[in-house]
Design a protein around this motif. Structure first.
Motif, mmCIF file in Angstrom:
data_model
loop_
_atom_site.group_PDB
_atom_site.id
_atom_site.type_symbol
_atom_site.label_atom_id
_atom_site.label_comp_id
_atom_site.label_asym_id
_atom_site.label_seq_id
_atom_site.Cartn_x
_atom_site.Cartn_y
_atom_site.Cartn_z
ATOM 1 N N ARG A 90 0.855 -1.191 0.000
ATOM 2 C CA ARG A 90 0.000 0.000 0.000
ATOM 3 C C ARG A 90 0.890 1.238 0.000
ATOM 4 N N ILE A 91 0.490 2.242 -0.746
ATOM 5 C CA ILE A 91 1.158 3.529 -0.730
ATOM 6 C C ILE A 91 0.103 4.612 -0.575
ATOM 7 N N VAL A 92 0.410 5.594 0.256
ATOM 8 C CA VAL A 92 -0.458 6.760 0.437
ATOM 9 C C VAL A 92 0.437 7.988 0.362
ATOM 10 N N ALA A 93 0.079 8.926 -0.496
ATOM 11 C CA ALA A 93 0.790 10.195 -0.605
ATOM 12 C C ALA A 93 -0.237 11.301 -0.409
ATOM 13 N N ASP A 94 -0.002 12.146 0.588
ATOM 14 C CA ASP A 94 -0.906 13.254 0.861
ATOM 15 C C ASP A 94 -0.110 14.429 1.410
ATOM 16 N N ARG A 95 -0.774 15.367 2.056
ATOM 17 C CA ARG A 95 -0.091 16.577 2.526
ATOM 18 C C ARG A 95 0.976 16.284 3.574
ATOM 19 N N LYS A 96 0.890 15.172 4.287
ATOM 20 C CA LYS A 96 1.874 14.818 5.313
ATOM 21 C C LYS A 96 3.144 14.233 4.722
ATOM 22 N N GLY A 97 3.049 13.572 3.589
ATOM 23 C CA GLY A 97 4.196 12.921 2.978
ATOM 24 C C GLY A 97 3.783 11.633 2.297
ATOM 25 N N VAL A 98 4.709 10.678 2.269
ATOM 26 C CA VAL A 98 4.476 9.401 1.602
ATOM 27 C C VAL A 98 4.626 8.289 2.632
ATOM 28 N N ARG A 99 3.633 7.405 2.661
ATOM 29 C CA ARG A 99 3.670 6.252 3.566
ATOM 30 C C ARG A 99 3.624 4.985 2.732
ATOM 31 N N LEU A 100 4.567 4.087 2.999
ATOM 32 C CA LEU A 100 4.645 2.812 2.299
ATOM 33 C C LEU A 100 4.409 1.693 3.295
ATOM 34 N N ARG A 101 3.722 0.643 2.851
ATOM 35 C CA ARG A 101 3.518 -0.523 3.699
ATOM 36 C C ARG A 101 3.609 -1.766 2.826
ATOM 37 N N LEU A 102 4.388 -2.752 3.309
ATOM 38 C CA LEU A 102 4.492 -4.041 2.640
ATOM 39 C C LEU A 102 4.355 -5.100 3.707
ATOM 40 N N ASP A 103 3.304 -5.894 3.625
ATOM 41 C CA ASP A 103 2.958 -6.883 4.643
ATOM 42 C C ASP A 103 2.850 -6.181 5.997
ATOM 43 N N GLU A 104 3.701 -6.508 6.949
ATOM 44 C CA GLU A 104 3.628 -5.905 8.284
ATOM 45 C C GLU A 104 4.626 -4.769 8.476
ATOM 46 N N GLU A 105 5.460 -4.511 7.491
ATOM 47 C CA GLU A 105 6.466 -3.460 7.587
ATOM 48 C C GLU A 105 5.921 -2.180 6.968
ATOM 49 N N SER A 106 6.273 -1.052 7.582
ATOM 50 C CA SER A 106 5.834 0.223 7.024
ATOM 51 C C SER A 106 6.872 1.294 7.298
ATOM 52 N N CYS A 107 6.851 2.338 6.492
ATOM 53 C CA CYS A 107 7.732 3.481 6.702
ATOM 54 C C CYS A 107 6.997 4.735 6.236
ATOM 55 N N GLU A 108 7.419 5.849 6.797
ATOM 56 C CA GLU A 108 6.766 7.116 6.499
ATOM 57 C C GLU A 108 7.836 8.153 6.211
ATOM 58 N N PHE A 109 7.618 8.946 5.157
ATOM 59 C CA PHE A 109 8.550 9.992 4.776
ATOM 60 C C PHE A 109 7.795 11.313 4.725
ATOM 61 N N GLY A 110 8.302 12.320 5.423
ATOM 62 C CA GLY A 110 7.775 13.663 5.279
ATOM 63 C C GLY A 110 8.318 14.258 3.986
ATOM 64 N N TRP A 111 7.698 15.312 3.493
ATOM 65 C CA TRP A 111 8.138 15.884 2.225
ATOM 66 C C TRP A 111 9.556 16.417 2.320
ATOM 67 N N ASP A 112 9.996 16.819 3.503
ATOM 68 C CA ASP A 112 11.361 17.314 3.665
ATOM 69 C C ASP A 112 12.393 16.187 3.643
ATOM 70 N N GLU A 113 11.966 14.938 3.762
ATOM 71 C CA GLU A 113 12.862 13.781 3.748
ATOM 72 C C GLU A 113 12.972 13.129 2.379
ATOM 73 N N ILE A 114 12.283 13.667 1.392
ATOM 74 C CA ILE A 114 12.221 13.041 0.069
ATOM 75 C C ILE A 114 13.010 13.868 -0.930
ATOM 76 N N ALA A 115 13.907 13.196 -1.657
ATOM 77 C CA ALA A 115 14.660 13.864 -2.715
ATOM 78 C C ALA A 115 13.967 13.707 -4.060
ATOM 79 N N ALA A 116 13.350 12.539 -4.285
ATOM 80 C CA ALA A 116 12.664 12.279 -5.556
ATOM 81 C C ALA A 116 11.698 11.118 -5.386
#
Length: 172
Positions: A90-116
């Motif tokens: 699952r991927i969600v991109a909104d005003r907070k940033g980008v959130r990725l989830r694969l099975d039980e693992e997930s990570c979240e990136f704010g827009w200031d943490e993303i280069a591309a």
């Protein structure tokens, strides 16, 4: 703890004999390192009496959780949102940033943490790949299986709208 090399496994007279229990899948087939504790530890923790903690009433729990959910819904309604998911990813991109989830693992990136953010549509197959690149030269790819290849164009447009709205704002 020192490791010895050689044929003798007996400790020296100055060193006491240390016996540690052997754990692992060889002794407990349900043991998965990092996920489950050995059976002895589980039995010991189950035998210990646990302190009774007062449980919140269902009304209180719902009331405290409700404002947080409405704030997120209101924030998401402010601008474009991109969501794509399949049975595992699952991927969600909104005003907070980008959130990725694969099975039980997930990570979240704010827009200031993303280069591309990079997307790739395969020539054959239905796996849409989205890769989040960070400034420290790390990348986090995720593959979403689409129900039809026609979704790729739609997903590209939705993701572009989110990136135009939020990513350019933060980097400018």
């Amino acid at each position: 703890m020192e490791q010895r090399t050689g044929a003798s496994s007996k400790p020296s007279k100055s060193e006491p004999l240390k016996s540690e229990p052997v754990t692992g899948a060889g002794f407990d087939p349900a043991f998965i390192p990092g996920l489950t504790a050995p059976a002895k530890e589980q039995a010991a923790t189950a035998a210990e009496p646990q302190a009774a903690e007062p449980e919140p009433e269902p009304e209180d729990a719902q009331a405290s959780a409700q404002p947080e959910e409405t704030e997120e819904d209101e924030g998401a309604a402010d601008g474009p949102v991109f969501e794509a998911s399949d049975r595992r990813a699952r991927i969600v991109a909104d005003r907070k940033g980008v959130r990725l989830r694969l099975d039980e693992e997930s990570c979240e990136f704010g827009w200031d943490e993303i280069a591309a953010v990079e997307t790739e549509s395969p020539r054959f197959g239905k796996r849409y790949t989205i890769t989040v690149h960070t400034p420290d030269r790390r990348w986090y790819p995720i593959e979403i299986e689409a129900t039809a290849k026609s979704l790729f164009k739609e997903w590209d447009e939705q993701l572009d709208a989110v990136l135009d709205a939020y990513f350019e704002e933060e980097s400018a």
